[in-house]
Motif scaffolding. Structure first.
Motif, PDB file in Angstrom:
ATOM      1  N   THR A   7     -24.586  29.054 -13.682  1.00 23.17           N
ATOM      2  CA  THR A   7     -24.605  30.302 -14.423  1.00 23.17           C
ATOM      3  C   THR A   7     -26.000  30.908 -14.426  1.00 23.17           C
ATOM      4  O   THR A   7     -26.160  32.110 -14.471  1.00 23.17           O
ATOM      5  CB  THR A   7     -24.142  30.064 -15.868  1.00 23.17           C
ATOM      6  N   GLU A   8     -27.012  30.081 -14.359  1.00 21.65           N
ATOM      7  CA  GLU A   8     -28.384  30.577 -14.299  1.00 21.65           C
ATOM      8  C   GLU A   8     -28.851  30.556 -12.855  1.00 21.65           C
ATOM      9  O   GLU A   8     -28.699  29.560 -12.163  1.00 21.65           O
ATOM     10  CB  GLU A   8     -29.302  29.693 -15.148  1.00 21.65           C
ATOM     11  N   PRO A   9     -29.446  31.637 -12.376  1.00 20.34           N
ATOM     12  CA  PRO A   9     -29.839  31.675 -10.971  1.00 20.34           C
ATOM     13  C   PRO A   9     -30.958  30.714 -10.615  1.00 20.34           C
ATOM     14  O   PRO A   9     -31.101  30.329  -9.485  1.00 20.34           O
ATOM     15  CB  PRO A   9     -30.268  33.130 -10.745  1.00 20.34           C
ATOM     16  N   SER A  10     -31.737  30.255 -11.579  1.00 24.22           N
ATOM     17  CA  SER A  10     -32.889  29.421 -11.238  1.00 24.22           C
ATOM     18  C   SER A  10     -32.557  27.942 -11.202  1.00 24.22           C
ATOM     19  O   SER A  10     -33.348  27.144 -10.719  1.00 24.22           O
ATOM     20  CB  SER A  10     -34.018  29.673 -12.241  1.00 24.22           C
ATOM     21  N   THR A  11     -31.416  27.526 -11.722  1.00 22.53           N
ATOM     22  CA  THR A  11     -31.084  26.104 -11.745  1.00 22.53           C
ATOM     23  C   THR A  11     -29.966  25.806 -10.774  1.00 22.53           C
ATOM     24  O   THR A  11     -29.134  26.640 -10.481  1.00 22.53           O
ATOM     25  CB  THR A  11     -30.628  25.670 -13.162  1.00 22.53           C
ATOM     26  N   ILE A  12     -29.963  24.567 -10.292  1.00 25.18           N
ATOM     27  CA  ILE A  12     -28.932  24.109  -9.378  1.00 25.18           C
ATOM     28  C   ILE A  12     -28.301  22.870  -9.995  1.00 25.18           C
ATOM     29  O   ILE A  12     -28.997  21.945 -10.394  1.00 25.18           O
ATOM     30  CB  ILE A  12     -29.510  23.777  -7.992  1.00 25.18           C
ATOM     31  N   ASN A  13     -26.958  22.850 -10.069  1.00 21.78           N
ATOM     32  CA  ASN A  13     -26.257  21.704 -10.620  1.00 21.78           C
ATOM     33  C   ASN A  13     -26.367  20.527  -9.671  1.00 21.78           C
ATOM     34  O   ASN A  13     -26.451  20.705  -8.457  1.00 21.78           O
ATOM     35  CB  ASN A  13     -24.781  22.029 -10.846  1.00 21.78           C
ATOM     36  N   PRO A  14     -26.331  19.332 -10.182  1.00 21.28           N
ATOM     37  CA  PRO A  14     -26.364  18.172  -9.285  1.00 21.28           C
ATOM     38  C   PRO A  14     -25.081  18.115  -8.454  1.00 21.28           C
ATOM     39  O   PRO A  14     -24.045  18.605  -8.874  1.00 21.28           O
ATOM     40  CB  PRO A  14     -26.455  16.982 -10.240  1.00 21.28           C
ATOM     41  N   PRO A  15     -25.142  17.497  -7.267  1.00 18.80           N
ATOM     42  CA  PRO A  15     -23.983  17.476  -6.387  1.00 18.80           C
ATOM     43  C   PRO A  15     -22.872  16.545  -6.862  1.00 18.80           C
ATOM     44  O   PRO A  15     -21.821  16.492  -6.272  1.00 18.80           O
ATOM     45  CB  PRO A  15     -24.548  17.012  -5.054  1.00 18.80           C
ATOM     46  N   PHE A  16     -23.106  15.772  -7.930  1.00 15.23           N
ATOM     47  CA  PHE A  16     -22.092  14.840  -8.409  1.00 15.23           C
ATOM     48  C   PHE A  16     -21.357  15.434  -9.599  1.00 15.23           C
ATOM     49  O   PHE A  16     -21.957  16.027 -10.480  1.00 15.23           O
ATOM     50  CB  PHE A  16     -22.746  13.513  -8.802  1.00 15.23           C
ATOM     51  N   GLU A  17     -20.038  15.238  -9.643  1.00 13.56           N
ATOM     52  CA  GLU A  17     -19.208  15.747 -10.718  1.00 13.56           C
ATOM     53  C   GLU A  17     -18.404  14.593 -11.297  1.00 13.56           C
ATOM     54  O   GLU A  17     -18.124  13.619 -10.599  1.00 13.56           O
ATOM     55  CB  GLU A  17     -18.210  16.785 -10.190  1.00 13.56           C
ATOM     56  N   PRO A  18     -17.980  14.731 -12.528  1.00  9.11           N
ATOM     57  CA  PRO A  18     -17.082  13.709 -13.073  1.00  9.11           C
ATOM     58  C   PRO A  18     -15.748  13.729 -12.324  1.00  9.11           C
ATOM     59  O   PRO A  18     -15.369  14.725 -11.716  1.00  9.11           O
ATOM     60  CB  PRO A  18     -16.889  14.123 -14.529  1.00  9.11           C
ATOM     61  N   LYS A  19     -15.031  12.624 -12.379  1.00  9.12           N
ATOM     62  CA  LYS A  19     -13.769  12.510 -11.656  1.00  9.12           C
ATOM     63  C   LYS A  19     -12.747  13.546 -12.104  1.00  9.12           C
ATOM     64  O   LYS A  19     -11.967  14.044 -11.302  1.00  9.12           O
ATOM     65  CB  LYS A  19     -13.192  11.104 -11.828  1.00  9.12           C
ATOM     66  N   GLU A  20     -12.749  13.899 -13.399  1.00 12.57           N
ATOM     67  CA  GLU A  20     -11.786  14.882 -13.890  1.00 12.57           C
ATOM     68  C   GLU A  20     -12.008  16.238 -13.241  1.00 12.57           C
ATOM     69  O   GLU A  20     -11.062  16.926 -12.866  1.00 12.57           O
ATOM     70  CB  GLU A  20     -11.877  15.021 -15.422  1.00 12.57           C
ATOM     71  N   GLN A  21     -13.270  16.608 -13.095  1.00  7.96           N
ATOM     72  CA  GLN A  21     -13.570  17.894 -12.467  1.00  7.96           C
ATOM     73  C   GLN A  21     -13.181  17.878 -10.994  1.00  7.96           C
ATOM     74  O   GLN A  21     -12.666  18.861 -10.462  1.00  7.96           O
ATOM     75  CB  GLN A  21     -15.045  18.241 -12.624  1.00  7.96           C
ATOM     76  N   LYS A  22     -13.414  16.751 -10.333  1.00  4.64           N
ATOM     77  CA  LYS A  22     -13.024  16.648  -8.933  1.00  4.64           C
ATOM     78  C   LYS A  22     -11.511  16.727  -8.787  1.00  4.64           C
ATOM     79  O   LYS A  22     -11.000  17.371  -7.869  1.00  4.64           O
ATOM     80  CB  LYS A  22     -13.538  15.345  -8.321  1.00  4.64           C
TER      81      LYS A  22
END
Length: 169
Positions: A71-86
């Motif tokens: 949501t913020e242009p300056s931050t990048i989420n980590p490439p790992f997600e919880p299993k539920e999101q996957k």
């Protein structure tokens, strides 16, 4: 080790244009050289690999939330997600594929119906032509006779009538 766009694209098996679009869209950190060309370090390459692994087909990232979108242009989420999101992402992809299959099946059925309707119309036309032909064969050809001419009548034997008149038969 820093690589240029075409080298990264060759390594990932993608088009250089796609790499540049992803860098701009997902704000992947990379530097530019003196000529204004992107130069990728190992971290940027790994982020691009993660993006490629999370997308079914190049160009479908707009339809799904990827781990690198934020949501913020300056931050990048980590490439790992919880299993539920996957799992949710996987269910979304499955649902999309099912919708596309249903749409394609509807298009195929519509096309087949149109083709069958066309064939039925052609057969109906041909049946009509055959019915007319049969009707012309069944109706007798009536010749209109004109009244006979005097010359067309057979000549009677006059002698026979003469003998009858003499003998009175």
């Amino acid at each position: 080790m820093e690589l240029k766009t075409h080298e990264v694209a060759k390594e990932l098996g993608m088009a250089p244009r796609t790499i540049r679009k992803w860098v701009q869209k997902y704000k992947i950190p990379c530097s530019k050289n003196d000529y204004g060309h992107y130069v990728y370090d190992q971290k940027a390459i790994s982020l691009l690999e993660t993006l490629k692994a999370n997308s079914e087909v190049a160009g479908t990232l707009d339809d799904y939330e990827t781990p690198l979108q934020s949501t913020e242009p300056s931050t990048i989420n980590p490439p790992f997600e919880p299993k539920e999101q996957k799992m949710d992402l996987l269910y979304d992809r499955i649902n999309r594929v099912e919708r596309l299959l249903d749409q394609k099946a509807d298009e195929v059925v519509s096309y087949q119906l149109l083709q069958q309707r066309k064939e039925i119309e052609e057969l109906t036309k041909r049946i009509g032509e055959l019915e007319e032909y049969i009707h012309t064969l069944q109706t007798p050809n009536v010749k209109k006779y004109e009244p006979p001419l005097i010359f067309d009548q057979p000549i009677k034997n006059k002698r026979r009538g003469m003998f009858r008149s003499i003998f009175g038969l």
